[in-house]
Design an enzyme around this catalytic site. Sequence first.
Site, short mmCIF file in Angstrom:
data_model
loop_
_atom_site.label_atom_id
_atom_site.label_comp_id
_atom_site.label_asym_id
_atom_site.label_seq_id
_atom_site.Cartn_x
_atom_site.Cartn_y
_atom_site.Cartn_z
N GLY A 181 5.04 25.78 6.83
CA GLY A 181 4.58 26.45 5.63
C GLY A 181 3.07 26.33 5.53
O GLY A 181 2.36 26.43 6.52
N LYS B 91 7.32 -28.94 -1.89
CA LYS B 91 6.08 -28.18 -1.86
C LYS B 91 5.42 -28.31 -0.49
O LYS B 91 5.71 -29.23 0.27
CB LYS B 91 5.13 -28.66 -2.95
CG LYS B 91 5.63 -28.37 -4.36
CD LYS B 91 4.59 -28.75 -5.41
CE LYS B 91 5.07 -28.37 -6.81
NZ LYS B 91 4.06 -28.69 -7.85
N GLY C 238 0.62 25.77 8.66
CA GLY C 238 1.28 25.15 9.80
C GLY C 238 2.65 25.74 10.00
O GLY C 238 3.02 26.76 9.40
N HIS C 239 3.43 25.08 10.83
CA HIS C 239 4.74 25.62 11.23
C HIS C 239 5.69 25.71 10.04
O HIS C 239 6.42 26.69 9.89
CB HIS C 239 5.34 24.73 12.31
CG HIS C 239 6.72 25.13 12.72
ND1 HIS C 239 6.95 26.19 13.56
CD2 HIS C 239 7.95 24.63 12.39
CE1 HIS C 239 8.27 26.32 13.73
NE2 HIS C 239 8.88 25.39 13.05
N LYS D 196 1.69 21.09 -1.07
CA LYS D 196 2.25 21.36 0.26
C LYS D 196 3.54 22.14 0.08
O LYS D 196 4.48 21.66 -0.55
CB LYS D 196 2.52 20.06 1.00
CG LYS D 196 3.00 20.28 2.44
CD LYS D 196 3.54 19.02 3.07
CE LYS D 196 2.48 18.01 3.31
NZ LYS D 196 3.00 16.85 4.10
N ASP E 257 1.80 7.55 12.35
CA ASP E 257 1.01 8.69 12.85
C ASP E 257 -0.44 8.58 12.37
O ASP E 257 -1.00 9.54 11.85
CB ASP E 257 1.63 10.01 12.39
CG ASP E 257 1.07 11.20 13.18
OD1 ASP E 257 0.61 11.00 14.32
OD2 ASP E 257 1.09 12.33 12.64
N ASN F 89 -4.71 -20.49 -8.55
CA ASN F 89 -5.33 -21.40 -9.51
C ASN F 89 -5.94 -22.64 -8.86
O ASN F 89 -6.22 -23.63 -9.53
CB ASN F 89 -4.32 -21.82 -10.57
CG ASN F 89 -3.80 -20.63 -11.37
OD1 ASN F 89 -4.55 -19.70 -11.67
ND2 ASN F 89 -2.51 -20.66 -11.70
N VAL G 91 -5.36 26.42 1.71
CA VAL G 91 -6.32 25.51 2.35
C VAL G 91 -5.84 25.04 3.72
O VAL G 91 -6.56 24.34 4.42
CB VAL G 91 -6.62 24.29 1.45
CG1 VAL G 91 -7.31 24.71 0.18
CG2 VAL G 91 -5.36 23.50 1.15
#
Length: 594
Positions: free
Chosen positions: A154, A501, A151-152, A174, A270, A460, A148
């Site tokens: 695989g 608190k 690329g470089h 992948k 990216d 709460n 599907v």
Amino acid sequence: MGLCYGKNVSVTEGGDADKRRHGKGGEVTGSPSPATPASKSRTGGITPSHSSTSTASASPYPQGFASPLPAGVSPSPARSTPRRFLRPFPPPSPAKHIRAAIAKRLGPPKPKEGPIPEDEAGEEETPLDKNFGYGKNFGAKYELGKEVGRGHFGHTCSATAKKGEIKGQLVAVKIISKAKMTTPISIEDVRREVKILKALSNHNNLVKFYDACEDALNVYVVMELCEGGELLERILSRGGRYSEEDAKAIVIQILSVIAFCHLQGVVHRDLKPENFLFTTRDENAQMKLIDFGLSDFVKPDERLNDIVGSAYYVAPEVLHRSYSMEADIWSIGVITYILLCGSRPFWARTESGIFRAVLRADPNFVDSPWPDVSPEAKDFVKRLLNKDYRKRMTAAQSLTHPWLRDEHCQVPLDILIFKLVKSYLRATPLKRAALKALSKALTEDQLFYLRSQFKLLAPNGEGHISFDNFRMALLQNATEAMKESKVIDILNVLEPLSYRKMDFEEFCAAAISPHHLEALDGWEQMTSTAFEHFEREGNRAITVKELAQELSLPATNYSVLRSWIRPEDCKFNFLGYTRYLHGVTIRSANTRHR
């Protein structure tokens, strides 16, 4: 300004020059030569062709191709390459050092073939360890299907799980070639990507990770299969832009998953339309964030310095080598700009030109279709594309912006709240008083965000929050990534809340960022109102020496600080109050002094 038809120019410096993509097999991201002719991209787009006009009006369309914009609507001019940059002695290219980093990541180029000199003994290199410790039984667990993407490093294939919990399910695999991992950095990139995918889980807009295997030749990363195509493809299919309502649906999903990643201490680095896939071809299909090949864990208050990402989407502070999660927000701003108008906010013919535009140019909000875009949408984009990273909204905060706000949707917990409260607890009583005065000048828009965060800490309906509230809120959202990024360690500095608190009024003072507020149009009026409160309730006498010690400034900067203090009562004047809210560095103090 180039329409979103061109191939992305990706850059890597200490990041991943050998880009690996889910669904696309792992493209190499490099620094193309400006002389490289226009060529087709893998998405069917074409790199912008050169026009006979000036650089500032270069056509974003290939020769012979019709504009995808509606009739009568012309593309915006490329304000990202103004004429003032084309001078005889331009500044050094911000891209110059990137080629060396790519070589460091991919390894040196292969030597030309020829006879090996017999009188020179070559040094024996230490072999790289390419054993990742993943399972060795990939073939027994998965049956590979069609390819599907390629690329470089695989390629990516569909596959069917033959056993386990996902038996019979289609997945994406992948396949990363070990032969192309020629440097220690490239090996570590793969290891880190798998670690991040494993660590992050349980978000609807994050691609699911199933498994990682290896053999002598490849690493196999098994993930959820998304068959709906990329966001970029859908933008192009719509003629280059989305309606505001459709853009909102996309941006909300992006912000939601990035707020989740940032809370875990993961910065993606990216973000671009190619890295968001739809689960199906359905128009309303869910979108998934993919490709963590450039991502990294970032510790609280840590600044990263390696230049990574894709040129059109890279933030200014990345090019300055000092950045954190805000860089992702810039990229989301670029994506939103593209969604709303179909053009990139920063465009040039070369990588160096793009970088100069990112550093110096302002996006065009004047030309069509921007006059027809709502003021809220324009304000939203401008607040993400602020060149000062301190003034950008966070991902969680962006979801409360008037353009996206939905009172029925829960806003995610914002990691920035923890950092701001930490700083407040460490601040001097005078600084706390200054922040409390500022909090009393907040508008309903700012209070909406703070109320949403307070409710997450006190679910709460309690009127006060303590250390336990911060701890429980963080742990309820924790994944393995938090341990790696040390985000959980931020609780150590919130320890003072174990003994007291904090009510909502004090929480507002602790959880506001003066830098964020300064980006608003009403900042001057807000500080004027705040100073009135400060004069009545918090302004006290302080010497220049005390102020310098608090701000960690040397005696050489005393003259700057004297302008902050009224001589008659030794208290802050209005200028001093606004400067004090921000704090001051030696560099900025010296700049003001000159």
